[in-house]
Motif scaffolding. Structure first.
Motif, PDB file in Angstrom:
ATOM      1  N   LEU A   3       0.806  -1.219   0.000  1.00  0.00           N
ATOM      2  CA  LEU A   3       0.000   0.000   0.000  1.00  0.00           C
ATOM      3  C   LEU A   3       0.835   1.264   0.000  1.00  0.00           C
ATOM      4  N   GLY A   4       0.322   2.282  -0.690  1.00  0.00           N
ATOM      5  CA  GLY A   4       0.783   3.650  -0.530  1.00  0.00           C
ATOM      6  C   GLY A   4      -0.205   4.352   0.387  1.00  0.00           C
ATOM      7  N   VAL A   5       0.137   5.541   0.854  1.00  0.00           N
ATOM      8  CA  VAL A   5      -0.749   6.267   1.759  1.00  0.00           C
ATOM      9  C   VAL A   5      -2.109   6.530   1.101  1.00  0.00           C
ATOM     10  N   ALA A   6      -2.109   6.898  -0.168  1.00  0.00           N
ATOM     11  CA  ALA A   6      -3.381   7.157  -0.862  1.00  0.00           C
ATOM     12  C   ALA A   6      -4.232   5.888  -0.929  1.00  0.00           C
ATOM     13  N   GLY A   7      -3.603   4.739  -1.151  1.00  0.00           N
ATOM     14  CA  GLY A   7      -4.326   3.475  -1.157  1.00  0.00           C
ATOM     15  C   GLY A   7      -4.837   3.114   0.231  1.00  0.00           C
ATOM     16  N   GLY A   8      -4.029   3.404   1.248  1.00  0.00           N
ATOM     17  CA  GLY A   8      -4.459   3.160   2.622  1.00  0.00           C
ATOM     18  C   GLY A   8      -5.693   3.971   2.977  1.00  0.00           C
ATOM     19  N   ARG A   9      -5.735   5.227   2.533  1.00  0.00           N
ATOM     20  CA  ARG A   9      -6.917   6.060   2.794  1.00  0.00           C
ATOM     21  C   ARG A   9      -8.158   5.479   2.124  1.00  0.00           C
ATOM     22  N   ARG A  10      -8.001   5.023   0.892  1.00  0.00           N
ATOM     23  CA  ARG A  10      -9.149   4.435   0.183  1.00  0.00           C
ATOM     24  C   ARG A  10      -9.645   3.178   0.885  1.00  0.00           C
ATOM     25  N   LEU A  11      -8.714   2.350   1.363  1.00  0.00           N
ATOM     26  CA  LEU A  11      -9.130   1.133   2.066  1.00  0.00           C
ATOM     27  C   LEU A  11      -9.827   1.447   3.381  1.00  0.00           C
ATOM     28  N   LEU A  12      -9.311   2.422   4.122  1.00  0.00           N
ATOM     29  CA  LEU A  12      -9.956   2.789   5.387  1.00  0.00           C
ATOM     30  C   LEU A  12     -11.386   3.240   5.159  1.00  0.00           C
TER      31      LEU A  12
END
Length: 189
Positions: free
Chosen positions: A94-103
């Motif tokens: 994950l990148g931070v942007a992907g982490g935000r989408r998953l959250l």
């Protein structure tokens, strides 16, 4: 992974995300609306972090797929940053942007490690999260899983790889719980 159209590639990537993170993760990371003929395809890029944005479209929702010289997807980037890198082992990091989408998409506490406020500034900077600061963790987390490190209010601090099982994170007073790959940086004010 198919070498077909961009939509076929995104469909394959959605399947991998659903397998790795659970149902709905693929759609959260790579929404179908972002692929309506606007997906950039940066074939042959050797280094996706070199600032080369060929293929990126005008919309904020565009996705760019950076590929290896062999044509395999390596990184998927949106206007907000790197969503994921696709490893040769067939798993996403994950990148931070992907982490935000998953959250936003996955129910609490899925793929989350909650840390206390005393470690927040360090984790935001990209420092590792240690077991003594873990307050709560998704009970399904296993060593090697990609996780989001969050505050108690579910604010993203970082993304990384779990080094311990959920049970060990809760029990241990020493040791690295999450190898942080990327910190979220300073909070927006």
């Amino acid at each position: 992974m198919s070498d077909g159209t961009r939509e076929e590639t995104l469909a394959d990537l959605r399947t991998v995300a659903d397998y790795q993170f659970g149902a709905g993760a693929g759609e959260a990371l790579f929404p179908r609306g972002e692929s309506d003929g606007r997906v950039g395809d940066d074939a042959g890029t050797e280094n996706a972090s070199d600032g080369d944005d060929r293929g990126a479209g005008p919309s904020d929702g565009d996705l760019t797929i950076h590929r290896s010289t062999g044509g395999r997807p390596r990184q998927i980037v949106a206007s907000g940053g790197r969503l994921v890198s696709y490893g040769t082992d067939g798993r996403f990091t994950l990148g931070v942007a992907g982490g935000r989408r998953l959250l936003d998409a996955l129910a609490y506490p899925s793929y989350r490690v909650v840390v206390g406020e005393e470690s927040e500034p360090f984790v935001r900077e990209g420092k590792n999260a240690f077991a003594k600061f873990v307050r709560e963790v998704d009970p399904a987390v296993r060593p090697g899983d990609e996780v989001a490190v969050v505050r108690e209010d579910d604010t993203l601090l970082a993304v990384g790889r779990a080094e311990l099982s959920a049970e060990a994170m809760a029990d241990f007073e020493t040791g690295m719980a999450v190898h942080v790959r990327e910190g979220a940086g300073e909070p927006s004010k």
